[in-house]
Design a protein around this motif. Structure first.
Motif, PDB file in Angstrom:
ATOM      1  N   GLY A   1      20.760 -55.882   3.654  1.00  0.00           N
ATOM      2  CA  GLY A   1      21.418 -55.189   2.202  1.00  0.00           C
ATOM      3  C   GLY A   1      21.635 -53.842   2.140  1.00  0.00           C
ATOM      4  N   ASP A   2      21.966 -53.194   1.160  1.00  0.00           N
ATOM      5  CA  ASP A   2      22.219 -51.833   0.935  1.00  0.00           C
ATOM      6  C   ASP A   2      20.983 -51.083   0.754  1.00  0.00           C
ATOM      7  OD1 ASP A   2      21.755 -51.109  -2.369  1.00  0.00           O
ATOM      8  OD2 ASP A   2      22.344 -53.257  -1.983  1.00  0.00           O
ATOM      9  N   LYS A   3      20.932 -49.987   1.222  1.00  0.00           N
ATOM     10  CA  LYS A   3      19.667 -49.253   1.513  1.00  0.00           C
ATOM     11  C   LYS A   3      18.709 -49.227   0.195  1.00  0.00           C
ATOM     12  CE  LYS A   3      17.836 -44.570   2.843  1.00  0.00           C
ATOM     13  NZ  LYS A   3      18.243 -43.482   3.224  1.00  0.00           N
ATOM     14  N   ASP A   4      19.284 -49.095  -0.948  1.00  0.00           N
ATOM     15  CA  ASP A   4      18.395 -48.958  -2.308  1.00  0.00           C
ATOM     16  C   ASP A   4      17.910 -50.225  -2.624  1.00  0.00           C
ATOM     17  OD1 ASP A   4      19.070 -46.170  -2.458  1.00  0.00           O
ATOM     18  OD2 ASP A   4      20.834 -46.748  -3.910  1.00  0.00           O
ATOM     19  N   SER A   5      18.353 -51.269  -2.226  1.00  0.00           N
ATOM     20  CA  SER A   5      17.797 -52.626  -2.576  1.00  0.00           C
ATOM     21  C   SER A   5      16.888 -53.145  -1.518  1.00  0.00           C
ATOM     22  CB  SER A   5      19.072 -53.648  -2.536  1.00  0.00           C
ATOM     23  OG  SER A   5      20.236 -53.507  -3.493  1.00  0.00           O
ATOM     24  N   VAL A   6      17.069 -52.914  -0.294  1.00  0.00           N
ATOM     25  CA  VAL A   6      16.034 -53.325   0.864  1.00  0.00           C
ATOM     26  C   VAL A   6      15.025 -52.517   1.188  1.00  0.00           C
ATOM     27  CG1 VAL A   6      18.064 -54.631   1.470  1.00  0.00           C
ATOM     28  CG2 VAL A   6      17.585 -52.382   2.607  1.00  0.00           C
ATOM     29  N   LEU A   7      14.947 -51.176   0.744  1.00  0.00           N
ATOM     30  CA  LEU A   7      14.048 -50.180   1.417  1.00  0.00           C
ATOM     31  C   LEU A   7      12.586 -50.727   0.956  1.00  0.00           C
ATOM     32  CD1 LEU A   7      13.884 -47.721   3.012  1.00  0.00           C
ATOM     33  CD2 LEU A   7      14.185 -46.412   0.876  1.00  0.00           C
ATOM     34  N   ALA A   8      12.647 -51.246  -0.268  1.00  0.00           N
ATOM     35  CA  ALA A   8      10.887 -51.547  -0.776  1.00  0.00           C
ATOM     36  C   ALA A   8      10.356 -52.664   0.273  1.00  0.00           C
ATOM     37  CB  ALA A   8      10.994 -51.952  -1.889  1.00  0.00           C
TER      38      ALA A   8
ATOM     39  N   PRO B   1      18.765 -60.869  -5.322  1.00  0.00           N
ATOM     40  CA  PRO B   1      19.518 -59.986  -6.038  1.00  0.00           C
ATOM     41  C   PRO B   1      19.315 -58.614  -5.380  1.00  0.00           C
ATOM     42  CG  PRO B   1      17.721 -60.995  -7.476  1.00  0.00           C
ATOM     43  CD  PRO B   1      17.784 -61.532  -6.065  1.00  0.00           C
ATOM     44  N   SER B   2      20.340 -57.785  -5.818  1.00  0.00           N
ATOM     45  CA  SER B   2      20.072 -56.327  -5.339  1.00  0.00           C
ATOM     46  C   SER B   2      19.777 -55.591  -6.352  1.00  0.00           C
ATOM     47  CB  SER B   2      21.428 -55.986  -4.715  1.00  0.00           C
ATOM     48  OG  SER B   2      22.512 -55.549  -5.880  1.00  0.00           O
ATOM     49  N   ASN B   3      19.643 -54.251  -6.032  1.00  0.00           N
ATOM     50  CA  ASN B   3      19.032 -53.398  -7.185  1.00  0.00           C
ATOM     51  C   ASN B   3      20.132 -53.138  -8.289  1.00  0.00           C
ATOM     52  OD1 ASN B   3      20.983 -51.839  -5.736  1.00  0.00           O
ATOM     53  ND2 ASN B   3      19.787 -49.924  -5.913  1.00  0.00           N
ATOM     54  N   GLN B   4      21.611 -53.839  -8.141  1.00  0.00           N
ATOM     55  CA  GLN B   4      22.544 -53.893  -8.991  1.00  0.00           C
ATOM     56  C   GLN B   4      22.318 -54.845 -10.080  1.00  0.00           C
ATOM     57  OE1 GLN B   4      26.183 -53.417  -6.796  1.00  0.00           O
ATOM     58  NE2 GLN B   4      25.440 -51.728  -5.728  1.00  0.00           N
ATOM     59  N   GLY B   5      21.580 -56.040  -9.857  1.00  0.00           N
ATOM     60  CA  GLY B   5      21.494 -57.048 -10.509  1.00  0.00           C
ATOM     61  C   GLY B   5      21.832 -58.362  -9.860  1.00  0.00           C
ATOM     62  N   SER B   6      21.850 -59.295 -10.392  1.00  0.00           N
ATOM     63  CA  SER B   6      22.091 -60.734  -9.751  1.00  0.00           C
ATOM     64  C   SER B   6      23.472 -61.288 -10.022  1.00  0.00           C
ATOM     65  CB  SER B   6      21.012 -61.624 -10.351  1.00  0.00           C
ATOM     66  OG  SER B   6      21.314 -63.014  -9.656  1.00  0.00           O
ATOM     67  N   LEU B   7      24.151 -61.817  -9.063  1.00  0.00           N
ATOM     68  CA  LEU B   7      25.395 -62.472  -9.230  1.00  0.00           C
ATOM     69  C   LEU B   7      25.301 -63.918  -9.334  1.00  0.00           C
ATOM     70  CD1 LEU B   7      27.331 -60.781  -6.337  1.00  0.00           C
ATOM     71  CD2 LEU B   7      27.188 -60.114  -8.588  1.00  0.00           C
ATOM     72  N   ASN B   8      24.112 -64.373  -9.442  1.00  0.00           N
ATOM     73  CA  ASN B   8      23.803 -65.683  -9.749  1.00  0.00           C
ATOM     74  C   ASN B   8      24.102 -66.673  -8.636  1.00  0.00           C
ATOM     75  OD1 ASN B   8      22.149 -65.415 -12.090  1.00  0.00           O
ATOM     76  ND2 ASN B   8      24.153 -65.509 -13.114  1.00  0.00           N
TER      77      ASN B   8
ATOM     78  N   ILE C   1      15.743 -64.823   6.701  1.00  0.00           N
ATOM     79  CA  ILE C   1      16.645 -63.531   6.733  1.00  0.00           C
ATOM     80  C   ILE C   1      16.954 -63.587   5.196  1.00  0.00           C
ATOM     81  CG2 ILE C   1      18.683 -62.365   7.331  1.00  0.00           C
ATOM     82  CD1 ILE C   1      18.610 -63.957   9.845  1.00  0.00           C
ATOM     83  N   PHE C   2      16.338 -62.244   4.392  1.00  0.00           N
ATOM     84  CA  PHE C   2      16.791 -62.077   3.024  1.00  0.00           C
ATOM     85  C   PHE C   2      18.096 -61.505   3.076  1.00  0.00           C
ATOM     86  CE2 PHE C   2      12.054 -62.718   2.814  1.00  0.00           C
ATOM     87  CZ  PHE C   2      12.159 -63.724   1.836  1.00  0.00           C
ATOM     88  N   VAL C   3      19.040 -61.891   2.477  1.00  0.00           N
ATOM     89  CA  VAL C   3      20.403 -61.195   2.111  1.00  0.00           C
ATOM     90  C   VAL C   3      20.780 -60.861   0.707  1.00  0.00           C
ATOM     91  CG1 VAL C   3      22.999 -60.918   2.783  1.00  0.00           C
ATOM     92  CG2 VAL C   3      21.115 -62.381   4.326  1.00  0.00           C
ATOM     93  N   THR C   4      21.175 -59.721   0.367  1.00  0.00           N
ATOM     94  CA  THR C   4      21.481 -59.412  -0.997  1.00  0.00           C
ATOM     95  C   THR C   4      22.638 -60.093  -1.203  1.00  0.00           C
ATOM     96  OG1 THR C   4      22.560 -57.278  -0.484  1.00  0.00           O
ATOM     97  CG2 THR C   4      20.001 -57.030  -0.983  1.00  0.00           C
ATOM     98  N   GLU C   5      23.004 -60.503  -2.578  1.00  0.00           N
ATOM     99  CA  GLU C   5      23.987 -61.307  -3.200  1.00  0.00           C
ATOM    100  C   GLU C   5      25.151 -60.621  -2.931  1.00  0.00           C
ATOM    101  OE1 GLU C   5      21.983 -64.256  -6.248  1.00  0.00           O
ATOM    102  OE2 GLU C   5      22.613 -62.365  -7.119  1.00  0.00           O
ATOM    103  N   GLN C   6      25.261 -59.268  -3.279  1.00  0.00           N
ATOM    104  CA  GLN C   6      26.338 -58.376  -2.921  1.00  0.00           C
ATOM    105  C   GLN C   6      26.980 -58.355  -1.788  1.00  0.00           C
ATOM    106  OE1 GLN C   6      23.867 -57.774  -5.352  1.00  0.00           O
ATOM    107  NE2 GLN C   6      25.134 -57.353  -7.078  1.00  0.00           N
TER     108      GLN C   6
END
Length: 104
Positions: free
Chosen positions: A10-17, A78-85, A49-54
């Motif tokens: 995913g994007d850096k901000d969402s997966v770094l943790a 979900p990413s740090n931008q929220g969930s797309l469900n 493999i976890f993948v952000t929804e975005q």
């Protein structure tokens, strides 16, 4: 006996943790880069493999291909931008398929 791994795409901000808890992190921004990363991870013994929804919203074909296999399990988060469900919808569909009714 081979060891399976866990990774997140995913994007850096969402997966770094995830890195803090020992999960392999793959920072991607482009659809094609994400597809290649997931394919490479599948060949390198990643069981989950976890993948952000975005990222996943543009990878339907790739995700469906792996959903038909035992390994790897592709889990949408979900990413740090929220969930797309998208992730919860897939869970509900699988529960309904297994139980016969949506209990969620």
């Amino acid at each position: 006996m081979s060891m399976y791994k866990i990774g997140v795409v995913g994007d850096k901000d969402s997966v770094l943790a995830f890195k803090a808890i020992g999960i392999d992190v793959y920072d991607v921004t482009e659809k094609e880069e994400a597809r290649k990363t997931i394919d490479r991870m599948a060949m390198e013994n990643y069981a989950v493999i976890f993948v952000t929804e975005q990222i996943a919203k543009d990878l339907d074909e790739t995700i469906e291909r792996y959903n038909k296999a035992m390994v790897p399990a592709i889990i949408l988060i979900p990413s740090n931008q929220g969930s797309l469900n998208i992730g919860i919808k897939k869970v509900q569909d699988n529960v309904e398929k297994a139980v016969g009714v949506n209990i969620l």
